[in-house]
Design a protein around this motif. Structure first.
Motif, PDB file in Angstrom:
ATOM      1  N   ALA A 183       0.784  -1.082  -0.054  1.00 22.00           N
ATOM      2  CA  ALA A 183       0.000  -0.023  -0.048  1.00 22.00           C
ATOM      3  C   ALA A 183       0.846   1.111  -0.020  1.00 22.00           C
ATOM      4  O   ALA A 183       1.984   1.170   0.669  1.00 22.00           O
ATOM      5  CB  ALA A 183      -1.117  -0.223   1.486  1.00 22.00           C
ATOM      6  N   VAL A 184       0.528   2.214  -0.618  1.00 16.81           N
ATOM      7  CA  VAL A 184       1.257   3.565  -0.920  1.00 16.81           C
ATOM      8  C   VAL A 184       0.439   4.637  -0.233  1.00 16.81           C
ATOM      9  O   VAL A 184      -0.696   4.782  -0.474  1.00 16.81           O
ATOM     10  CB  VAL A 184       1.628   3.883  -2.387  1.00 16.81           C
ATOM     11  N   VAL A 185       1.301   5.631   0.321  1.00 15.89           N
ATOM     12  CA  VAL A 185       0.797   6.883   0.911  1.00 15.89           C
ATOM     13  C   VAL A 185       1.886   7.813   0.244  1.00 15.89           C
ATOM     14  O   VAL A 185       3.197   7.655   0.400  1.00 15.89           O
ATOM     15  CB  VAL A 185       0.711   6.935   2.275  1.00 15.89           C
ATOM     16  N   PHE A 186       1.218   8.903  -0.764  1.00 17.47           N
ATOM     17  CA  PHE A 186       1.936   9.784  -1.285  1.00 17.47           C
ATOM     18  C   PHE A 186       2.185  11.062  -0.625  1.00 17.47           C
ATOM     19  O   PHE A 186       1.515  11.242   0.395  1.00 17.47           O
ATOM     20  CB  PHE A 186       1.260  10.209  -2.684  1.00 17.47           C
ATOM     21  N   GLN A 187       2.822  12.041  -1.109  1.00 15.38           N
ATOM     22  CA  GLN A 187       3.077  13.198  -0.443  1.00 15.38           C
ATOM     23  C   GLN A 187       1.659  14.028  -0.324  1.00 15.38           C
ATOM     24  O   GLN A 187       1.271  14.594   0.681  1.00 15.38           O
ATOM     25  CB  GLN A 187       3.980  14.229  -1.136  1.00 15.38           C
ATOM     26  N   GLU A 188       0.793  13.844  -1.321  1.00 14.40           N
ATOM     27  CA  GLU A 188      -0.560  14.445  -1.325  1.00 14.40           C
ATOM     28  C   GLU A 188      -1.572  13.364  -0.561  1.00 14.40           C
ATOM     29  O   GLU A 188      -1.412  12.322  -1.090  1.00 14.40           O
ATOM     30  CB  GLU A 188      -1.039  15.038  -2.662  1.00 14.40           C
ATOM     31  N   PRO A 189      -2.324  13.894   0.203  1.00 10.77           N
ATOM     32  CA  PRO A 189      -3.474  12.779   0.392  1.00 10.77           C
ATOM     33  C   PRO A 189      -4.175  12.062  -0.626  1.00 10.77           C
ATOM     34  O   PRO A 189      -4.465  11.016  -0.365  1.00 10.77           O
ATOM     35  CB  PRO A 189      -4.383  13.694   1.291  1.00 10.77           C
ATOM     36  N   ARG A 190      -4.461  12.750  -1.624  1.00 11.99           N
ATOM     37  CA  ARG A 190      -5.283  12.204  -2.925  1.00 11.99           C
ATOM     38  C   ARG A 190      -6.649  11.437  -2.281  1.00 11.99           C
ATOM     39  O   ARG A 190      -7.137  10.505  -2.595  1.00 11.99           O
ATOM     40  CB  ARG A 190      -4.360  11.232  -3.493  1.00 11.99           C
ATOM     41  N   LEU A 191      -7.257  12.334  -1.528  1.00 13.42           N
ATOM     42  CA  LEU A 191      -8.727  11.850  -1.185  1.00 13.42           C
ATOM     43  C   LEU A 191      -9.705  12.290  -2.122  1.00 13.42           C
ATOM     44  O   LEU A 191      -9.533  13.543  -2.852  1.00 13.42           O
ATOM     45  CB  LEU A 191      -9.062  12.357   0.272  1.00 13.42           C
ATOM     46  N   LEU A 192     -10.861  11.743  -2.206  1.00 15.83           N
ATOM     47  CA  LEU A 192     -11.734  12.028  -3.183  1.00 15.83           C
ATOM     48  C   LEU A 192     -12.546  13.015  -2.250  1.00 15.83           C
ATOM     49  O   LEU A 192     -13.459  12.720  -1.338  1.00 15.83           O
ATOM     50  CB  LEU A 192     -12.673  10.502  -3.476  1.00 15.83           C
ATOM     51  N   PRO A 193     -12.832  14.220  -3.181  1.00 15.98           N
ATOM     52  CA  PRO A 193     -13.620  15.014  -2.232  1.00 15.98           C
ATOM     53  C   PRO A 193     -15.009  15.070  -2.105  1.00 15.98           C
ATOM     54  O   PRO A 193     -15.808  15.482  -1.154  1.00 15.98           O
ATOM     55  CB  PRO A 193     -13.411  16.746  -3.142  1.00 15.98           C
ATOM     56  N   TRP A 194     -15.644  14.151  -2.685  1.00 16.06           N
ATOM     57  CA  TRP A 194     -17.135  13.919  -2.481  1.00 16.06           C
ATOM     58  C   TRP A 194     -17.350  12.984  -1.752  1.00 16.06           C
ATOM     59  O   TRP A 194     -18.460  12.451  -1.443  1.00 16.06           O
ATOM     60  CB  TRP A 194     -17.822  13.711  -4.055  1.00 16.06           C
ATOM     61  N   ARG A 195     -16.358  12.371  -1.248  1.00 15.57           N
ATOM     62  CA  ARG A 195     -16.594  11.106  -0.022  1.00 15.57           C
ATOM     63  C   ARG A 195     -16.169  11.800   1.152  1.00 15.57           C
ATOM     64  O   ARG A 195     -15.100  12.371   1.226  1.00 15.57           O
ATOM     65  CB  ARG A 195     -15.719   9.901  -0.459  1.00 15.57           C
ATOM     66  N   ASP A 196     -16.834  11.087   2.245  1.00 14.11           N
ATOM     67  CA  ASP A 196     -16.406  11.577   3.614  1.00 14.11           C
ATOM     68  C   ASP A 196     -15.054  10.615   3.809  1.00 14.11           C
ATOM     69  O   ASP A 196     -14.594   9.983   3.237  1.00 14.11           O
ATOM     70  CB  ASP A 196     -17.625  11.271   4.744  1.00 14.11           C
ATOM     71  N   LEU A 197     -14.542  11.029   5.142  1.00 13.44           N
ATOM     72  CA  LEU A 197     -13.242  10.273   5.586  1.00 13.44           C
ATOM     73  C   LEU A 197     -13.309   8.689   5.486  1.00 13.44           C
ATOM     74  O   LEU A 197     -12.514   8.178   5.019  1.00 13.44           O
ATOM     75  CB  LEU A 197     -12.580  10.850   6.651  1.00 13.44           C
ATOM     76  N   ALA A 198     -14.496   8.584   6.153  1.00  6.56           N
ATOM     77  CA  ALA A 198     -14.623   6.950   6.159  1.00  6.56           C
ATOM     78  C   ALA A 198     -14.811   6.231   4.722  1.00  6.56           C
ATOM     79  O   ALA A 198     -14.496   5.186   4.469  1.00  6.56           O
ATOM     80  CB  ALA A 198     -16.103   6.468   7.083  1.00  6.56           C
ATOM     81  N   GLY A 199     -15.653   7.104   3.817  1.00 10.02           N
ATOM     82  CA  GLY A 199     -15.694   6.748   2.450  1.00 10.02           C
ATOM     83  C   GLY A 199     -14.335   6.568   1.842  1.00 10.02           C
ATOM     84  O   GLY A 199     -13.979   5.583   0.857  1.00 10.02           O
ATOM     85  N   ASN A 200     -13.171   7.535   2.253  1.00  5.19           N
ATOM     86  CA  ASN A 200     -12.147   7.323   1.340  1.00  5.19           C
ATOM     87  C   ASN A 200     -11.254   6.348   1.920  1.00  5.19           C
ATOM     88  O   ASN A 200     -10.550   5.513   1.102  1.00  5.19           O
ATOM     89  CB  ASN A 200     -11.321   8.730   1.770  1.00  5.19           C
ATOM     90  N   VAL A 201     -11.451   5.907   3.131  1.00  3.03           N
ATOM     91  CA  VAL A 201     -10.667   4.837   3.809  1.00  3.03           C
ATOM     92  C   VAL A 201     -10.956   3.524   3.270  1.00  3.03           C
ATOM     93  O   VAL A 201     -10.353   2.578   3.144  1.00  3.03           O
ATOM     94  CB  VAL A 201     -10.607   4.776   5.365  1.00  3.03           C
ATOM     95  N   ARG A 202     -12.356   3.360   3.141  1.00  2.00           N
ATOM     96  CA  ARG A 202     -13.099   2.331   2.645  1.00  2.00           C
ATOM     97  C   ARG A 202     -12.459   1.907   1.288  1.00  2.00           C
ATOM     98  O   ARG A 202     -12.509   0.583   1.000  1.00  2.00           O
ATOM     99  CB  ARG A 202     -14.692   2.418   2.402  1.00  2.00           C
ATOM    100  N   LEU A 203     -12.078   2.827   0.397  1.00  2.00           N
ATOM    101  CA  LEU A 203     -11.260   2.482  -0.670  1.00  2.00           C
ATOM    102  C   LEU A 203     -10.265   1.600  -0.605  1.00  2.00           C
ATOM    103  O   LEU A 203      -9.885   1.088  -1.800  1.00  2.00           O
ATOM    104  CB  LEU A 203     -11.169   3.990  -1.528  1.00  2.00           C
ATOM    105  N   GLY A 204      -9.461   1.361   0.577  1.00  2.00           N
ATOM    106  CA  GLY A 204      -8.202   0.718   0.817  1.00  2.00           C
ATOM    107  C   GLY A 204      -8.623  -0.558   1.070  1.00  2.00           C
ATOM    108  O   GLY A 204      -7.727  -1.474   1.177  1.00  2.00           O
ATOM    109  N   LEU A 205      -9.818  -0.936   1.264  1.00  2.00           N
ATOM    110  CA  LEU A 205     -10.187  -2.194   1.717  1.00  2.00           C
ATOM    111  C   LEU A 205      -9.886  -3.252   0.774  1.00  2.00           C
ATOM    112  O   LEU A 205     -10.045  -3.143  -0.244  1.00  2.00           O
ATOM    113  CB  LEU A 205     -11.863  -2.467   2.106  1.00  2.00           C
TER     114      LEU A 205
END
Length: 263
Positions: A80-102
């Protein structure tokens, strides 16, 4: 909840861009399971390219990447990779963004539990429903870390993940990463320009650099950091290692005042 740490082995790894520019050559490196290794080197020496090759985001021009003894031939779900920028999807809440990693196929109830667990671990309990625009840069980067850890990776790849943060938030994130890694046990490969960050987090610091006349960067120095954790950033032992690394990066040691003073 702990990941099964994976070992990484690089053998004869090299990469040349399409324009013929050789950026890496003859990289031999072993990461035992559970170790934190920091990669240092001058700008443009191929640190981020090395990380992308391990992740399977790019294909090496020479050599091989092995994770747990198996060749990496494409995007590898063990990493799994973490980049310098968070690269979060703005239309998802934080939980929804974390769910993308499952991992694929995770059942909803189990996914909810994993997402809640990692958001809590990174200090974001109570912020699950917030959108990225509603939180600070440090909180967004913590979300990106939680998203990577939700995969329960064998190898966590970090590409200057705290470089864009203010100094105080960066220190807090370094401490958070050290705590999370200690609990999760995953293998970590950290690319950084920050010597102090490398010394605070890593078991080993690997420096890349060019060795003329051959083109491309290779491993020029490997330094063990044996100081026990949690580490005091001001410890004299780390100060000496810092001076050594900076000198190898071309920053001379300061001359003591009594030697610099005219006679």
């Amino acid at each position: 909840m702990a990941a099964r740490a994976a070992g990484v082995r690089l053998r004869g790894l090299g990469h040349t861009f399409g324009n013929g520019h050789a950026v890496l050559r003859d990289i031999d490196l072993d990461l035992p399971p559970g170790e934190i290794v920091a990669i240092l080197g001058p700008s443009g020496c191929g640190k981020s390219t090395l990380l992308r090759l391990v992740a399977g985001l790019d294909t090496p021009s020479a050599g091989e990447v092995l994770v747990d003894g198996r060749a990496v031939t494409g995007i590898d779900e063990r990493c799994a990779v973490v980049f310098q920028e968070p690269r979060l999807l703005p239309w998802r809440d934080l939980a929804g963004n974390v769910r993308l990693g499952l991992p694929k196929g995770t059942r909803k109830a189990e996914g909810d539990r994993i997402v809640r667990h990692w958001l809590d671990v990174v200090g974001l309990a109570g912020f699950h429903g917030h959108r990225p625009r509603q939180v600070s840069g440090g909180m967004a980067q913590r979300t990106a870390l939680a998203r990577a850890l939700a995969r329960e990776p064998g190898v966590l790849l970090l590409d200057e993940p705290f470089a864009a943060l203010d100094a105080l938030t960066r220190l807090r994130m370094q401490d958070l990463l050290a705590d999370v890694q200690r609990g999760a046990g995953t293998t970590v490969l950290l690319v950084t320009h920050d010597v102090d960050e490398a010394l605070h987090l890593a078991d080993r610091v690997v420096m890349l650099g060019s060795v003329p006349p051959e083109p491309g960067a290779t491993v020029v120095t490997t330094l063990d950091v044996k100081h026990p954790r949690p580490r005091d950033r001001a410890h004299p032992e780390l100060a000496e290692l810092r001076a050594d690394l900076l000198e190898r990066l071309g920053v001379p040691r300061p001359v003591p005042a009594e030697e610099a003073a005219p006679s």
